[in-house]
Design a protein around this motif. Structure first.
Motif, mmCIF file in Angstrom:
data_model
loop_
_atom_site.group_PDB
_atom_site.id
_atom_site.type_symbol
_atom_site.label_atom_id
_atom_site.label_comp_id
_atom_site.label_asym_id
_atom_site.label_seq_id
_atom_site.Cartn_x
_atom_site.Cartn_y
_atom_site.Cartn_z
ATOM 1 N N ARG A 177 -4.145 13.619 -5.125
ATOM 2 C CA ARG A 177 -3.534 12.640 -4.206
ATOM 3 C C ARG A 177 -4.155 11.290 -4.547
ATOM 4 N N VAL A 178 -3.298 10.271 -4.707
ATOM 5 C CA VAL A 178 -3.781 8.944 -5.089
ATOM 6 C C VAL A 178 -3.341 7.941 -4.029
ATOM 7 N N ASP A 179 -4.331 7.273 -3.427
ATOM 8 C CA ASP A 179 -4.079 6.263 -2.394
ATOM 9 C C ASP A 179 -4.261 4.866 -2.975
ATOM 10 N N PHE A 180 -3.309 3.983 -2.670
ATOM 11 C CA PHE A 180 -3.381 2.568 -3.064
ATOM 12 C C PHE A 180 -3.501 1.768 -1.768
ATOM 13 N N GLY B 83 -16.700 3.107 -0.805
ATOM 14 C CA GLY B 83 -16.187 4.432 -1.127
ATOM 15 C C GLY B 83 -14.747 4.493 -1.568
ATOM 16 N N TYR B 84 -14.050 3.373 -1.625
ATOM 17 C CA TYR B 84 -12.657 3.435 -2.008
ATOM 18 C C TYR B 84 -12.460 3.758 -3.486
ATOM 19 N N GLU C 199 -8.742 8.474 -5.459
ATOM 20 C CA GLU C 199 -8.140 9.709 -5.951
ATOM 21 C C GLU C 199 -8.905 10.894 -5.337
ATOM 22 N N THR C 200 -8.150 11.849 -4.745
ATOM 23 C CA THR C 200 -8.758 13.033 -4.135
ATOM 24 C C THR C 200 -7.924 14.260 -4.497
ATOM 25 N N PRO D 86 0.838 -1.201 0.000
ATOM 26 C CA PRO D 86 0.000 0.000 0.000
ATOM 27 C C PRO D 86 0.873 1.252 0.000
ATOM 28 N N GLY D 87 0.285 2.372 -0.379
ATOM 29 C CA GLY D 87 1.048 3.615 -0.405
ATOM 30 C C GLY D 87 0.226 4.766 -0.954
ATOM 31 N N THR D 88 0.852 5.935 -0.976
ATOM 32 C CA THR D 88 0.187 7.162 -1.441
ATOM 33 C C THR D 88 1.165 7.981 -2.271
ATOM 34 N N ILE D 89 0.694 8.559 -3.338
ATOM 35 C CA ILE D 89 1.503 9.486 -4.130
ATOM 36 C C ILE D 89 0.714 10.782 -4.316
#
Length: 469
Positions: free
Chosen positions: A359-362, A373-374, A465-466, A348-351
């Protein structure tokens, strides 16, 4: 000071009727040193005592006539001191700037001069700048517009006000009246030698064409042209307002672009469509300098007749595009390569993707949580166990293709864009998840068949993605 006379009385009545100035306002008198502007300053000085105006003198040195230009500036500076008024001066090397921009000398001088005038207003030094354009200037301008080829907008000639910051209170006064009055008041002035140069078209119109037309056709021509300009300006103002109201419900502003429904334009009279397009170009920040009737007609034809995906380049880095049922006006893209992005992904991670402000969360989640909601930004569910170790998050590139879940064969991402009607301007930075095995997925589209999560997948990779903070 000279006592009030007929010309001054008529002029003050005109000023009050048109509400050019109000009590207590700070008015900058634009003075070149010529007779028109010298008399305007004298009239305004007299009016300021009656209305409590805060008067100043404004001069712009174009540096076009060497020592003569410097002498003009010194004359105006001395004149301001004689009246006991503040003096503001601006300058520009107009000839050099015109060569650099490859523009007409007179137009460049006018643009730089007005840029300075408006800067004085923005800086709070004056509320308005008054210029000394006369009825004769109006007639000359209208003839020049006609000779150049103009529409009804150009028939409006010189407007009496500009953005309520530039006022032209002498437009009803003739040059002959000014010459007579300046002699009567015994006012000194300068003579601009360039006004006698026949190389300039305006000078030829003033010295040759207008006198010939008055002599051979109608001695009242200047007055008639001035009245035509006033009527045309009123008509144009009405049509401009109609265009803005008619198009208001159909226009959208998105990310620096102006959009309007092509169907709405098809249902409008051409006269309103042209005005809507000019308003959109103005609002998108392109301005109308260099935009001709031919440009407007080309955009109108593009909007009402062309198929989706067509584009048209306009002056000043502006582009018109058809995107399905929308006409889009936008600044033309520069070097898109400078905006390309590639980010390594850890799971997992975030970029944070600065180029698109996202901002993109994995995140690895349980299958039962997959619909909580993911995937709010339309990213497909992936099986992390099927994915190669090295993943990259990048923008779309020409030639990208893969076989989405549910498809029989691979397709280009471009084809998916077309099916979903993704606007052209959004495609270059459209995010794609890639791997050494090939494209995994792209925002809004199914995952590659080999990477998609299945009912019995023990874990799910969710992409969220936010907006970046």
């Amino acid at each position: 000071m000279p006592r009030m006379n007929d010309l001054y009385s008529r002029w003050t009545a005109e000023v009050r009727r048109n509400s050019f100035v109000h009590a207590g306002e700070r008015i900058g008198a634009a003075v070149s040193g010529g007779p028109d502007s010298v008399l305007l300053l004298d009239f305004l000085a007299q009016l300021s005592r009656d209305m409590g105006l805060q008067l100043s003198v404004v001069h712009f040195n174009h540096h076009l006539r060497g020592a003569e230009s410097e002498a003009d500036e010194n004359f105006v500076r001395t004149l301001a001191a004689r009246y006991g008024l503040p003096f503001y001066r601006g300058e520009a090397r107009v000839a050099e700037e015109a060569r650099r921009l490859r523009r007409n000398l007179e137009a460049t001088a006018r643009d730089l001069r007005y840029r300075y005038f408006l800067a004085l207003v923005r800086q709070g030094k004056v509320d308005k700048v008054a210029t000394a354009h006369t009825l004769d200037d109006q007639a000359e301008t209208l003839l020049l517009h006609i000779l150049r080829g103009t529409g009804t907008r150009g028939l409006g000639g010189i407007r009496s006000t500009l953005q309520n910051k530039i006022i032209r209170p002498f437009l009803a006064v003739t040059r002959a009246e000014i010459e007579s009055e300046i002699v009567r008041r015994n006012l000194e002035f300068r003579v601009d030698s360039s006004n006698l140069d026949p190389r300039f078209r305006r000078n030829r119109v003033r010295m040759e064409l207008l006198p010939m037309l008055e002599r051979e056709y109608n001695p009242e021509l200047k007055r008639l042209l001035s009245e035509l300009a006033a009527r045309s300006a009123e008509d144009e103002d009405f049509l401009e307002q109609q265009a803005r109201e008619r198009a208001g419900a159909w226009r959208l502003r998105e990310a620096g672009c102006e959009k309007i429904s092509r169907a709405a334009l098809r249902n409008m009279p051409p006269a309103l469509v042209r005005r809507v397009l000019r308003q959109m170009l103005q609002d998108v920040g392109a301005g109308l300098s260099g935009i001709t009737h031919r440009h407007i007609e080309a955009v109108r034809h593009l909007a009402v007749s062309s198929q989706s995906g067509k584009r048209l380049e306009l002056p000043h880095g502006t582009e018109a595009r058809t995107e399905y049922e929308w006409l889009v006006l936008l600044p033309r893209s520069g070097n898109r390569k400078s905006l390309e992005f590639v980010y390594s992904v850890e799971i997992p991670g975030t970029i944070t993707v600065r180029e698109i402000g996202r901002r993109v969360d994995f995140k690895i989640i349980e299958p039962r949580d997959a619909d909580k909601g993911y995937n709010a930004m339309e990213w497909p569910k992936l099986d992390p166990l099927k994915l190669p170790a090295r993943l990259v998050f990048r923008n779309w590139r020409q030639g990208d293709r893969y076989c989405p879940l549910g498809f029989q064969k691979s397709v280009k991402v471009k084809e998916l864009f077309q099916r979903q009607r993704i606007p052209l301007r959004e495609r270059a930075l459209w995010p794609v998840l890639d791997s050494e095995k090939g494209v995994v997925c792209a925002r809004g589209f199914p995952a590659a068949a080999w990477a998609a999560a299945e009912k019995d997948s023990p874990k799910i990779l969710a992409i969220r993605e936010t907006n970046a903070a």
